[in-house]
Design a protein around this motif. Structure first.
Motif, PDB file in Angstrom:
ATOM      1  N   LEU A 182      -5.592  15.040   9.196  1.00 46.41           N
ATOM      2  CA  LEU A 182      -4.135  15.108   9.076  1.00 46.41           C
ATOM      3  C   LEU A 182      -3.668  16.557   9.097  1.00 46.41           C
ATOM      4  O   LEU A 182      -2.722  16.914   9.820  1.00 46.41           O
ATOM      5  N   ARG A 183      -4.325  17.403   8.322  1.00 43.64           N
ATOM      6  CA  ARG A 183      -3.934  18.816   8.276  1.00 43.64           C
ATOM      7  C   ARG A 183      -4.083  19.472   9.649  1.00 43.64           C
ATOM      8  O   ARG A 183      -3.228  20.240  10.085  1.00 43.64           O
TER       9      ARG A 183
ATOM     10  N   ILE B 156      -2.241   9.769  11.133  1.00 45.97           N
ATOM     11  CA  ILE B 156      -1.028  10.418  10.631  1.00 45.97           C
ATOM     12  C   ILE B 156      -0.567   9.793   9.312  1.00 45.97           C
ATOM     13  O   ILE B 156       0.234  10.378   8.585  1.00 45.97           O
ATOM     14  N   THR B 157      -1.090   8.624   8.969  1.00 47.92           N
ATOM     15  CA  THR B 157      -0.705   7.955   7.722  1.00 47.92           C
ATOM     16  C   THR B 157      -1.671   8.256   6.581  1.00 47.92           C
ATOM     17  O   THR B 157      -1.507   7.712   5.489  1.00 47.92           O
TER      18      THR B 157
ATOM     19  N   MET C  96       0.827  -1.207   0.000  1.00 50.57           N
ATOM     20  CA  MET C  96       0.000   0.000   0.000  1.00 50.57           C
ATOM     21  C   MET C  96       0.866   1.263   0.000  1.00 50.57           C
ATOM     22  O   MET C  96       0.493   2.278  -0.600  1.00 50.57           O
ATOM     23  N   ALA C  97       2.027   1.192   0.657  1.00 46.84           N
ATOM     24  CA  ALA C  97       2.910   2.360   0.712  1.00 46.84           C
ATOM     25  C   ALA C  97       3.494   2.698  -0.646  1.00 46.84           C
ATOM     26  O   ALA C  97       3.931   3.825  -0.875  1.00 46.84           O
TER      27      ALA C  97
ATOM     28  N   PRO D 208       5.689   6.980   3.080  1.00 43.38           N
ATOM     29  CA  PRO D 208       4.788   8.090   2.722  1.00 43.38           C
ATOM     30  C   PRO D 208       4.501   9.009   3.895  1.00 43.38           C
ATOM     31  O   PRO D 208       4.499  10.241   3.744  1.00 43.38           O
ATOM     32  N   ALA D 209       4.252   8.434   5.085  1.00 42.10           N
ATOM     33  CA  ALA D 209       3.946   9.254   6.259  1.00 42.10           C
ATOM     34  C   ALA D 209       5.136  10.109   6.665  1.00 42.10           C
ATOM     35  O   ALA D 209       4.982  11.274   7.054  1.00 42.10           O
ATOM     36  N   CYS D 210       6.348   9.553   6.571  1.00 37.83           N
ATOM     37  CA  CYS D 210       7.543  10.311   6.966  1.00 37.83           C
ATOM     38  C   CYS D 210       7.876  11.400   5.951  1.00 37.83           C
ATOM     39  O   CYS D 210       8.322  12.496   6.323  1.00 37.83           O
TER      40      CYS D 210
END
Length: 331
Positions: free
Chosen positions: A294-295, A285-286, A33-34, A91-93
């Motif tokens: 998230l924003r 957060i992901t 998925m990433a 992606p999250a980082c």
């Protein structure tokens, strides 16, 4: 979040995933998925050797598209100490680096059940101590610019690393950001002291049974789960901890225990703030960058990094304020 969407999410949460049997499948799915789509990012992979030289601890350094702060965010990923890694959290980082304007260092600590407690914790502690002793390796001249960040199980690890640094007489970080952290050992709705475990423990993103699976793999000895190195809320001395931001998710079974940890830190005389994101699920957060929750989360994180007060809180002990944003307007 409207009732129709809540009902749909409950349907997705209904199938029982036995993490004790399926954790390898979950790991593979997360990596796949990433990669869809693969984010554009500038990163450098490094290897940090463990104290005893027995194994390397991989780390990935993410550069923001525009560096706006000198801070370096040392990040411990979530996944119940069992899933998640550098690849699945890329992606999250990358998003974290761009939205904060900070360098992000993601630590690929060892996972259970192959490496149960305290292996992953030891890796996180060693990397943190090394960078505090030699901040130049993190790209800063001042160790005070290193900020611990973790989500879920990673938030647990960040909190415990800070406690260990204090206990061992080592200099600590000056700030930490704990995103919907695990702070307690009991997630049985019949015995847990937290209402959110009963309210949100059988629906949405994370369930009581999943948390129990994670604990079975990470800390098979049930009595050992009461150890403060597993459940930081059990620590008898929370003094001398870094300035802390705890961000919780309204629809997460962990939100009460995360907020309780913020209050406990404040009661011990630390500067601690709590912010609850309305309508948010565990793991937000992901989410993609366009997601409202998230924003909103990053607005609070950025304010904290700028030494702001939006998150609310106290510096001299006592009750902490849990600040919530207004409910979003219906679309």
């Amino acid at each position: 979040m409207n009732r129709l969407l809540q009902a749909v999410l409950r349907l997705f949460a209904a199938p029982r995933v036995d993490m004790r049997e399926d954790y390898e499948k979950v790991r593979r799915l997360q990596r796949q998925m990433a990669e869809l789509p693969r984010p554009k990012y500038l990163a450098l992979d490094e290897q940090i050797v463990s104290d005893d030289g027995s194994h390397p601890i991989p780390a990935r350094v993410f550069q923001p598209k525009e560096r706006r702060r000198d801070d370096v965010l040392l990040f411990f990923h979530g996944g119940g100490w069992v899933t998640g890694d550098i690849e699945s959290y890329t992606p999250a980082c990358a998003t974290m680096a761009d939205l904060t304007g900070c360098v992000v260092i993601s630590v690929d600590y060892r996972l259970a059940p192959e490496h149960p407690f305290p292996a992953g914790l030891d890796d996180c502690y060693q990397v943190t101590r090394l960078l505090l002793d030699d901040p130049g390796r993190a790209g800063v001249n001042d160790a005070d610019r290193i900020v611990l960040v973790g989500d879920s199980a990673g938030g647990n690890l960040a909190a415990v690393v800070s406690l260990l640094l204090k206990k061992n007489g080592h200099r600590g970080v000056t700030r930490q950001i704990l995103l919907y952290p695990v702070t307690h050992w009991d997630h049985d709705p019949a015995t847990s002291p937290f209402a959110s475990v009963r309210t949100h423990g059988d629906d949405y993103r994370l369930t009581n049974l999943e948390v129990e699976d994670y604990f079975d793999l990470y800390v098979p000895d049930r009595e050992q789960r009461r150890d403060w190195r597993v459940a930081p809320l059990m620590a008898t001395d929370l003094s001398g901890q870094p300035k802390t931001l705890v961000v919780t998710a309204e629809l997460d079974l962990l939100h009460d225990e995360g907020e309780a940890y913020g209050r406990a830190l404040a009661d011990a005389g630390n500067d601690a703030s709590v912010y609850r994101v309305n309508g948010a699920l565990h793991g937000f957060i992901t989410l993609p960058r366009f997601a409202r929750v998230l924003r909103e989360g990053y607005e609070v994180i950025n304010d904290f990094l700028d030494e702001g007060t939006r998150a609310g809180g106290v510096t001299d002990g006592g009750q902490i304020t849990v600040v919530q944003a207004p409910e979003p307007e219906p679309s």
